[in-house]
Write a protein that holds these residues in place. Sequence first.
Motif, PDB file in Angstrom:
ATOM      1  N   ILE A 404      16.134   0.051  26.810  1.00 43.52           N
ATOM      2  CA  ILE A 404      14.808  -0.247  27.339  1.00 43.52           C
ATOM      3  C   ILE A 404      14.077  -1.112  26.320  1.00 43.52           C
ATOM      4  CG2 ILE A 404      12.569   0.731  27.984  1.00 43.52           C
ATOM      5  CD1 ILE A 404      14.073   3.247  28.877  1.00 43.52           C
ATOM      6  N   LEU A 405      13.510  -2.224  26.780  1.00 43.24           N
ATOM      7  CA  LEU A 405      12.731  -3.066  25.881  1.00 43.24           C
ATOM      8  C   LEU A 405      11.365  -2.435  25.646  1.00 43.24           C
ATOM      9  CD1 LEU A 405      13.358  -6.790  26.893  1.00 43.24           C
ATOM     10  CD2 LEU A 405      13.960  -5.668  24.744  1.00 43.24           C
ATOM     11  N   ARG A 406      10.997  -2.371  24.392  1.00 42.40           N
ATOM     12  CA  ARG A 406       9.741  -1.739  24.001  1.00 42.40           C
ATOM     13  C   ARG A 406       9.111  -2.595  22.905  1.00 42.40           C
ATOM     14  NH1 ARG A 406      10.754   4.361  23.193  1.00 42.40           N
ATOM     15  NH2 ARG A 406      10.485   4.347  25.460  1.00 42.40           N
ATOM     16  N   ALA A 407       7.798  -2.617  22.833  1.00 47.41           N
ATOM     17  CA  ALA A 407       7.121  -3.450  21.836  1.00 47.41           C
ATOM     18  C   ALA A 407       5.831  -2.791  21.393  1.00 47.41           C
ATOM     19  CB  ALA A 407       6.830  -4.837  22.416  1.00 47.41           C
ATOM     20  N   TYR A 408       5.303  -3.283  20.274  1.00 46.58           N
ATOM     21  CA  TYR A 408       3.962  -2.903  19.868  1.00 46.58           C
ATOM     22  C   TYR A 408       3.259  -4.104  19.259  1.00 46.58           C
ATOM     23  CZ  TYR A 408       5.546  -2.418  14.955  1.00 46.58           C
ATOM     24  OH  TYR A 408       6.064  -2.653  13.704  1.00 46.58           O
ATOM     25  N   ILE A 409       1.952  -4.061  19.304  1.00 48.15           N
ATOM     26  CA  ILE A 409       1.112  -5.111  18.727  1.00 48.15           C
ATOM     27  C   ILE A 409      -0.115  -4.434  18.127  1.00 48.15           C
ATOM     28  CG2 ILE A 409      -0.189  -7.240  19.147  1.00 48.15           C
ATOM     29  CD1 ILE A 409       1.382  -7.416  21.860  1.00 48.15           C
ATOM     30  N   ALA A 410      -0.434  -4.763  16.886  1.00 52.16           N
ATOM     31  CA  ALA A 410      -1.647  -4.227  16.263  1.00 52.16           C
ATOM     32  C   ALA A 410      -2.272  -5.312  15.391  1.00 52.16           C
ATOM     33  CB  ALA A 410      -1.329  -2.989  15.432  1.00 52.16           C
ATOM     34  N   GLN A 411      -3.504  -5.645  15.691  1.00 47.99           N
ATOM     35  CA  GLN A 411      -4.217  -6.650  14.908  1.00 47.99           C
ATOM     36  C   GLN A 411      -5.016  -5.977  13.795  1.00 47.99           C
ATOM     37  OE1 GLN A 411      -4.846 -10.252  18.106  1.00 47.99           O
ATOM     38  NE2 GLN A 411      -6.583  -8.939  17.694  1.00 47.99           N
ATOM     39  N   GLY A 412      -5.056  -6.633  12.654  1.00 46.62           N
ATOM     40  CA  GLY A 412      -5.807  -6.119  11.521  1.00 46.62           C
ATOM     41  C   GLY A 412      -5.975  -7.200  10.479  1.00 46.62           C
ATOM     42  N   GLU A 413      -5.919  -6.788   9.217  1.00 50.12           N
ATOM     43  CA  GLU A 413      -6.073  -7.769   8.142  1.00 50.12           C
ATOM     44  C   GLU A 413      -5.397  -7.282   6.865  1.00 50.12           C
ATOM     45  OE1 GLU A 413     -10.055  -8.139   6.369  1.00 50.12           O
ATOM     46  OE2 GLU A 413     -10.688  -6.421   7.586  1.00 50.12           O
ATOM     47  N   VAL A 414      -5.098  -8.232   6.000  1.00 46.87           N
ATOM     48  CA  VAL A 414      -4.710  -7.921   4.624  1.00 46.87           C
ATOM     49  C   VAL A 414      -5.984  -7.998   3.799  1.00 46.87           C
ATOM     50  CG1 VAL A 414      -3.329  -8.587   2.625  1.00 46.87           C
ATOM     51  CG2 VAL A 414      -2.404  -8.877   4.929  1.00 46.87           C
ATOM     52  N   LEU A 415      -6.283  -6.929   3.094  1.00 46.57           N
ATOM     53  CA  LEU A 415      -7.526  -6.873   2.328  1.00 46.57           C
ATOM     54  C   LEU A 415      -7.385  -7.612   0.994  1.00 46.57           C
ATOM     55  CD1 LEU A 415      -8.518  -3.121   2.869  1.00 46.57           C
ATOM     56  CD2 LEU A 415      -9.364  -5.131   4.101  1.00 46.57           C
ATOM     57  N   PRO A 416      -8.464  -8.209   0.510  1.00 48.13           N
ATOM     58  CA  PRO A 416      -8.435  -8.878  -0.795  1.00 48.13           C
ATOM     59  C   PRO A 416      -8.522  -7.862  -1.932  1.00 48.13           C
ATOM     60  CG  PRO A 416     -10.617  -9.058   0.166  1.00 48.13           C
ATOM     61  CD  PRO A 416      -9.762  -8.370   1.188  1.00 48.13           C
ATOM     62  N   VAL A 417      -7.479  -7.031  -1.988  1.00 46.70           N
ATOM     63  CA  VAL A 417      -7.436  -5.919  -2.933  1.00 46.70           C
ATOM     64  C   VAL A 417      -6.104  -5.971  -3.671  1.00 46.70           C
ATOM     65  CG1 VAL A 417      -7.299  -3.400  -3.113  1.00 46.70           C
ATOM     66  CG2 VAL A 417      -8.955  -4.449  -1.566  1.00 46.70           C
ATOM     67  N   ALA A 418      -6.146  -5.861  -4.990  1.00 44.20           N
ATOM     68  CA  ALA A 418      -4.910  -5.873  -5.776  1.00 44.20           C
ATOM     69  C   ALA A 418      -4.062  -4.649  -5.429  1.00 44.20           C
ATOM     70  CB  ALA A 418      -5.239  -5.887  -7.265  1.00 44.20           C
ATOM     71  N   THR A 419      -2.762  -4.863  -5.244  1.00 44.79           N
ATOM     72  CA  THR A 419      -1.883  -3.749  -4.866  1.00 44.79           C
ATOM     73  C   THR A 419      -1.509  -2.876  -6.048  1.00 44.79           C
ATOM     74  OG1 THR A 419       0.147  -5.028  -5.193  1.00 44.79           O
ATOM     75  CG2 THR A 419      -0.890  -5.125  -3.002  1.00 44.79           C
ATOM     76  N   ARG A 420      -1.442  -3.467  -7.224  1.00 48.05           N
ATOM     77  CA  ARG A 420      -1.010  -2.770  -8.446  1.00 48.05           C
ATOM     78  C   ARG A 420       0.412  -2.215  -8.270  1.00 48.05           C
ATOM     79  NH1 ARG A 420      -6.488   0.942  -9.299  1.00 48.05           N
ATOM     80  NH2 ARG A 420      -7.964  -0.686  -8.741  1.00 48.05           N
ATOM     81  N   SER A 421       1.248  -2.963  -7.553  1.00 54.35           N
ATOM     82  CA  SER A 421       2.606  -2.507  -7.288  1.00 54.35           C
ATOM     83  C   SER A 421       3.570  -3.674  -7.445  1.00 54.35           C
ATOM     84  CB  SER A 421       2.681  -1.887  -5.881  1.00 54.35           C
ATOM     85  OG  SER A 421       3.891  -1.166  -5.715  1.00 54.35           O
ATOM     86  N   PHE A 422       4.754  -3.552  -6.887  1.00 58.16           N
ATOM     87  CA  PHE A 422       5.789  -4.571  -7.073  1.00 58.16           C
ATOM     88  C   PHE A 422       6.314  -5.019  -5.716  1.00 58.16           C
ATOM     89  CE2 PHE A 422       7.889  -0.489  -6.906  1.00 58.16           C
ATOM     90  CZ  PHE A 422       9.029  -0.707  -6.161  1.00 58.16           C
ATOM     91  N   GLY A 423       7.074  -6.114  -5.734  1.00 56.13           N
ATOM     92  CA  GLY A 423       7.632  -6.672  -4.504  1.00 56.13           C
ATOM     93  C   GLY A 423       6.668  -7.635  -3.849  1.00 56.13           C
ATOM     94  N   GLY A 424       7.024  -8.113  -2.656  1.00 55.04           N
ATOM     95  CA  GLY A 424       6.091  -8.867  -1.827  1.00 55.04           C
ATOM     96  C   GLY A 424       5.301  -7.854  -1.035  1.00 55.04           C
ATOM     97  N   ILE A 425       4.021  -7.698  -1.326  1.00 51.89           N
ATOM     98  CA  ILE A 425       3.302  -6.511  -0.872  1.00 51.89           C
ATOM     99  C   ILE A 425       1.830  -6.832  -0.648  1.00 51.89           C
ATOM    100  CG2 ILE A 425       2.877  -5.727  -3.250  1.00 51.89           C
ATOM    101  CD1 ILE A 425       3.364  -2.829  -2.212  1.00 51.89           C
ATOM    102  N   GLY A 426       1.205  -6.103   0.266  1.00 49.22           N
ATOM    103  CA  GLY A 426      -0.212  -6.283   0.502  1.00 49.22           C
ATOM    104  C   GLY A 426      -0.838  -4.986   0.978  1.00 49.22           C
ATOM    105  N   VAL A 427      -2.156  -4.878   0.790  1.00 52.44           N
ATOM    106  CA  VAL A 427      -2.908  -3.747   1.322  1.00 52.44           C
ATOM    107  C   VAL A 427      -3.387  -4.134   2.725  1.00 52.44           C
ATOM    108  CG1 VAL A 427      -4.919  -2.260   1.070  1.00 52.44           C
ATOM    109  CG2 VAL A 427      -3.631  -2.962  -0.958  1.00 52.44           C
ATOM    110  N   PHE A 428      -2.838  -3.473   3.728  1.00 50.36           N
ATOM    111  CA  PHE A 428      -3.138  -3.772   5.122  1.00 50.36           C
ATOM    112  C   PHE A 428      -4.158  -2.776   5.659  1.00 50.36           C
ATOM    113  CE2 PHE A 428       0.672  -6.045   4.411  1.00 50.36           C
ATOM    114  CZ  PHE A 428       0.801  -7.010   5.397  1.00 50.36           C
TER     115      PHE A 428
END
Length: 492
Positions: A404-428
């Motif tokens: 069965i095909l299933r999907a989701y969609i959620a709109q939001g933003e990446v906040l201008p906040v330092a993650t203080r972590s590693f990798g390619g990362i953002g605070v969503f």
Amino acid sequence: MNNIPKVKVGIVAVSRDCFPESLSVNRRKALVDAYAKKYDAEDIYECPICIVESEIHMVQALEDIKKAGCNALCVYLGNFGPEIAETLLAKHFDGPKMFCAAAEEKDLVQGRGDAFCGMLNASYNLQLRNVKAYIPEYPVGDAEDCADMIHDFLPIARAVIGLSDLKIISFGPRPLNFLACNAPIKQLFNLGIEIEENSELDLFEAFNKHAGDARIPEIAAEMAAELGAGNKKPEVLEKLAQYELTLKDWINEHKGYRKYVAIAGKCWPAFQTQFGFVPCYVNSRLTSQGIPVSCEVDIYGCLSEYIGTCVSDDIVTLLDINNTVPKAQYKEDIEGKFDYCQNETFMGFHCGNTSSKKLSFCEMKYQMIMARALPIEVTNGTLEGDIQPGEITFFRLQSTADNILRAYIAQGEVLPVATRSFGGIGVFAIPEMDRFYRHVLIQKGFPHHGAVAFGHHGKALFEVFKYIGVCPCEIGYNQPAGVRYPTENPWK
């Protein structure tokens, strides 16, 4: 962007023979003029041969828009319209189609067109003929309104056309303990997508054959220029360049009759020890060129990325819905500054596959998680940095285990906040994320990978999913407060 279609919409006006043909002629001209004033006139083609009133006219119009190179169709009801001819036009046009209709003007006697009524008959006839068509939320308007509707149709058409000519190339089975990324490929064929599944041993052989390739120094220099001061692992660039050339040559040699390609790649556990690096940075570079590359052989992940590339006409990424924001960090950086509670925030992360163009800063590093069990030198190749702040759409198309095909969609933003972590990362931050997480992501059995488009593209994605056959009841979204999910406890 490369690797996605260019859409040209043929606008065909239709008229019922008991209504003045001049209504459709003049309204079509006004529509085309309105579009050209506001948008790129190259997007559209005005079919001048006839106003479609009959089946014969339908054939003539169909031949004309094909000759003009149109790969999408807008059927425009300048008046009531001929329900048979107009829906046969849609039936026989090989590509995405939409319907819209003219609103009334001042003259409600000889100048009344009744297209408001005609749209009902058109939609009923489309269903009788099992013809899919995009119909805007409110499909009746003046010239400027209909011009906007056609412009909204472009990203939908681009995705539908792209999927019809897409090949997904995969390498290797999913890593151990990644059953979440496993899904039946039957729905790919139902969507008209080709898939070529290869062994990672085939890829390793091809990579070794590219040793000493004369193009390697040029690609490595290009990488160094892109990384700039973030080039912390220069010793691995030649291998990464060799791998990039391997993938690009594989695409050219294996895409066959298909025009567009996406890749579901293998990246661990044996990849590092045999290839001598991790492929994250190369994945980011190809994705930035319009060729999405998913991690961990996530076939539906790369399919989702490709849809997002077509819809947004921009770079996308694939991230884990990964970790919570610590309470102390939330209180220090977010509370009182942004209108989100803590449970509406999370971190989206992957090792290093997000394009440098979508990072606030970037550095070439080693993969810390993998290096806990392997020598650091074979885990070099990640592109690390905080993801740029701004609007985003988190989404995914998935086949369930029972197809069965299933999907989701959620709109939001990446906040201008330092993650203080590693990798390619953002605070969503996504409104009502906690409820969405529980009653869509968990309840509907979605895996941890989600595609990310930069910008708010939920409207177009929703229409794409409907057009390709996802039942609207199977498209989850982050419902606002006060709108209860079926599985949500009313006494919580």
